[in-house]
Design a protein around this motif. Structure first.
Motif, PDB file in Angstrom:
ATOM      1  N   ASN A   7       0.829  -1.207   0.000  1.00  0.00           N
ATOM      2  CA  ASN A   7       0.000   0.000   0.000  1.00  0.00           C
ATOM      3  C   ASN A   7       0.866   1.261   0.000  1.00  0.00           C
ATOM      4  O   ASN A   7       0.543   2.254  -0.664  1.00  0.00           O
ATOM      5  N   THR A   8       1.955   1.216   0.751  1.00  0.00           N
ATOM      6  CA  THR A   8       2.865   2.366   0.795  1.00  0.00           C
ATOM      7  C   THR A   8       3.504   2.601  -0.569  1.00  0.00           C
ATOM      8  O   THR A   8       3.578   3.747  -1.044  1.00  0.00           O
ATOM      9  N   LEU A   9       3.966   1.544  -1.200  1.00  0.00           N
ATOM     10  CA  LEU A   9       4.580   1.674  -2.527  1.00  0.00           C
ATOM     11  C   LEU A   9       3.562   2.151  -3.564  1.00  0.00           C
ATOM     12  O   LEU A   9       3.887   2.975  -4.424  1.00  0.00           O
ATOM     13  N   GLU A  10       2.341   1.635  -3.478  1.00  0.00           N
ATOM     14  CA  GLU A  10       1.292   2.058  -4.410  1.00  0.00           C
ATOM     15  C   GLU A  10       0.970   3.538  -4.218  1.00  0.00           C
ATOM     16  O   GLU A  10       0.856   4.291  -5.191  1.00  0.00           O
ATOM     17  N   THR A  11       0.835   3.951  -2.961  1.00  0.00           N
ATOM     18  CA  THR A  11       0.557   5.356  -2.670  1.00  0.00           C
ATOM     19  C   THR A  11       1.688   6.248  -3.166  1.00  0.00           C
ATOM     20  O   THR A  11       1.454   7.299  -3.768  1.00  0.00           O
ATOM     21  N   ALA A  12       2.929   5.819  -2.915  1.00  0.00           N
ATOM     22  CA  ALA A  12       4.088   6.605  -3.338  1.00  0.00           C
ATOM     23  C   ALA A  12       4.160   6.703  -4.859  1.00  0.00           C
ATOM     24  O   ALA A  12       4.476   7.775  -5.408  1.00  0.00           O
ATOM     25  N   PHE A  13       3.857   5.619  -5.552  1.00  0.00           N
ATOM     26  CA  PHE A  13       3.948   5.613  -7.012  1.00  0.00           C
ATOM     27  C   PHE A  13       2.930   6.568  -7.638  1.00  0.00           C
ATOM     28  O   PHE A  13       3.274   7.384  -8.502  1.00  0.00           O
ATOM     29  N   ILE A  14       1.682   6.460  -7.199  1.00  0.00           N
ATOM     30  CA  ILE A  14       0.646   7.334  -7.767  1.00  0.00           C
ATOM     31  C   ILE A  14       0.899   8.784  -7.376  1.00  0.00           C
ATOM     32  O   ILE A  14       0.729   9.705  -8.192  1.00  0.00           O
ATOM     33  N   SER A  15       1.331   9.002  -6.130  1.00  0.00           N
ATOM     34  CA  SER A  15       1.646  10.361  -5.687  1.00  0.00           C
ATOM     35  C   SER A  15       2.808  10.933  -6.489  1.00  0.00           C
ATOM     36  O   SER A  15       2.837  12.129  -6.780  1.00  0.00           O
ATOM     37  N   LEU A  16       3.761  10.075  -6.849  1.00  0.00           N
ATOM     38  CA  LEU A  16       4.907  10.528  -7.635  1.00  0.00           C
ATOM     39  C   LEU A  16       4.471  11.014  -9.009  1.00  0.00           C
ATOM     40  O   LEU A  16       4.982  12.023  -9.510  1.00  0.00           O
ATOM     41  N   ILE A  17       3.531  10.316  -9.618  1.00  0.00           N
ATOM     42  CA  ILE A  17       3.024  10.747 -10.930  1.00  0.00           C
ATOM     43  C   ILE A  17       2.390  12.138 -10.819  1.00  0.00           C
ATOM     44  O   ILE A  17       2.635  13.022 -11.651  1.00  0.00           O
ATOM     45  N   ILE A  18       1.581  12.319  -9.774  1.00  0.00           N
ATOM     46  CA  ILE A  18       0.947  13.629  -9.547  1.00  0.00           C
ATOM     47  C   ILE A  18       2.014  14.691  -9.292  1.00  0.00           C
ATOM     48  O   ILE A  18       1.960  15.800  -9.845  1.00  0.00           O
ATOM     49  N   ALA A  19       2.998  14.340  -8.450  1.00  0.00           N
ATOM     50  CA  ALA A  19       4.042  15.303  -8.090  1.00  0.00           C
ATOM     51  C   ALA A  19       4.879  15.707  -9.302  1.00  0.00           C
ATOM     52  O   ALA A  19       5.207  16.886  -9.469  1.00  0.00           O
ATOM     53  N   LEU A  20       5.244  14.737 -10.133  1.00  0.00           N
ATOM     54  CA  LEU A  20       6.036  15.046 -11.323  1.00  0.00           C
ATOM     55  C   LEU A  20       5.258  15.939 -12.288  1.00  0.00           C
ATOM     56  O   LEU A  20       5.811  16.879 -12.867  1.00  0.00           O
ATOM     57  N   THR A  21       3.975  15.622 -12.437  1.00  0.00           N
ATOM     58  CA  THR A  21       3.137  16.438 -13.326  1.00  0.00           C
ATOM     59  C   THR A  21       3.071  17.879 -12.836  1.00  0.00           C
ATOM     60  O   THR A  21       3.295  18.827 -13.601  1.00  0.00           O
ATOM     61  N   LEU A  22       2.768  18.046 -11.545  1.00  0.00           N
ATOM     62  CA  LEU A  22       2.691  19.395 -10.976  1.00  0.00           C
ATOM     63  C   LEU A  22       4.061  20.066 -10.978  1.00  0.00           C
ATOM     64  O   LEU A  22       4.169  21.268 -11.246  1.00  0.00           O
ATOM     65  N   GLY A  23       5.107  19.297 -10.690  1.00  0.00           N
ATOM     66  CA  GLY A  23       6.450  19.860 -10.662  1.00  0.00           C
ATOM     67  C   GLY A  23       6.873  20.407 -12.012  1.00  0.00           C
ATOM     68  O   GLY A  23       7.445  21.501 -12.103  1.00  0.00           O
ATOM     69  N   ILE A  24       6.588  19.650 -13.062  1.00  0.00           N
ATOM     70  CA  ILE A  24       6.946  20.098 -14.411  1.00  0.00           C
ATOM     71  C   ILE A  24       6.137  21.332 -14.793  1.00  0.00           C
ATOM     72  O   ILE A  24       6.679  22.321 -15.304  1.00  0.00           O
TER      73      ILE A  24
END
Length: 245
Positions: free
Chosen positions: A26-43
């Motif tokens: 669950n932690t890895l899944e949360t981190a992975f999806i959050s990373l996609i959101i973070a990268l999108t917003l970061g860019i």
């Protein structure tokens, strides 16, 4: 200290190992999806911050300053509890995705902004002289050069995001720390506090340490390469001066 070395406690951990594995997944899944959101917003906000447009720069700064200067726990509570009272709670998992993604995205934005601004202005001028528009200039010339600067701090930001998944505990999530707490306080599983939290910490360590090491190796490699480039430039200048004489 006896609890740490208790065979009975560790036996209970082994018996219910599925709980910890579920928390890890669950932690890895949360981190992975959050990373996609973070990268999108970061860019998006990183490009806005370097666009030269006052309005876009201002919007980017507002987002970064608000997110970076408020606790992630407050943002989690707002999304979960405030929206729940309004009858629009997105649920624990979605709350985690959004809160972690938005929070980490602010830091990703700064990483990308710093990487872009580390490129010499001459590269921007050369790209403009070749007829590239803003996005073409970024895609073909600026971003490829800034990747080596962006990657090390970006990996460090990802490590921090993985650790921040533990904040979901405050809203009763199903992440690794939350399930560990549920385990040690459970009616049938309670009591194995030290072994459970040691295992939880070990799992976080195994997730984060390789990434932290990778970031350090990248940074060290970058510094060595820069030193070699500077030495080569200095030698070229000296050689040119000698030939001129």
């Amino acid at each position: 200290m006896s609890g740490i070395f208790s065979s009975r406690a560790w036996g209970k951990i082994w018996l219910y190992r599925g709980t910890f594995l579920l928390g890890l997944v669950n932690t890895l899944e949360t981190a992975f999806i959050s990373l996609i959101i973070a990268l999108t917003l970061g860019i998006i906000f990183g490009l806005m911050a370097t666009s030269g447009k006052k309005v876009l720069v201002a919007v980017s700064r507002v987002y970064v300053e608000i997110i970076q200067n408020t606790p992630i726990l407050l943002q989690l509570c707002f999304l979960y509890y405030a929206l729940a009272f309004a009858g629009r709670s997105p649920g624990i998992f979605i709350t985690g995705f959004i809160a972690l993604g938005v929070y980490t995205g602010a830091y990703m934005s700064e990483v990308i902004r710093s990487g872009i601004q580390s490129i010499p202005k001459g590269q921007f001028e050369a790209a403009a002289a070749q007829g590239f528009g803003y996005f073409g200039k970024m895609y073909h010339i600026i971003l490829p050069q800034s990747i080596k600067v962006i990657l090390p701090p970006m990996v460090t930001t990802i490590v921090n995001m993985i650790k921040n998944t533990s904040c979901l505990y405050i809203v009763g999530g199903a992440d690794l720390l939350s399930l560990t707490y549920s385990f040690v306080t459970g009616e049938n599983t309670g009591g194995s506090y030290a072994p459970a939290y040691i295992l939880c910490g070990a799992m976080f360590f195994l997730m984060c340490f390789p990434l932290s090491t990778l970031a350090s190796m990248w940074e060290t490699s970058l510094k060595r390469r820069d030193r070699r480039v500077n030495v080569a430039k200095a030698e070229t200048v000296v050689k040119a001066e000698e030939e001129a004489v």
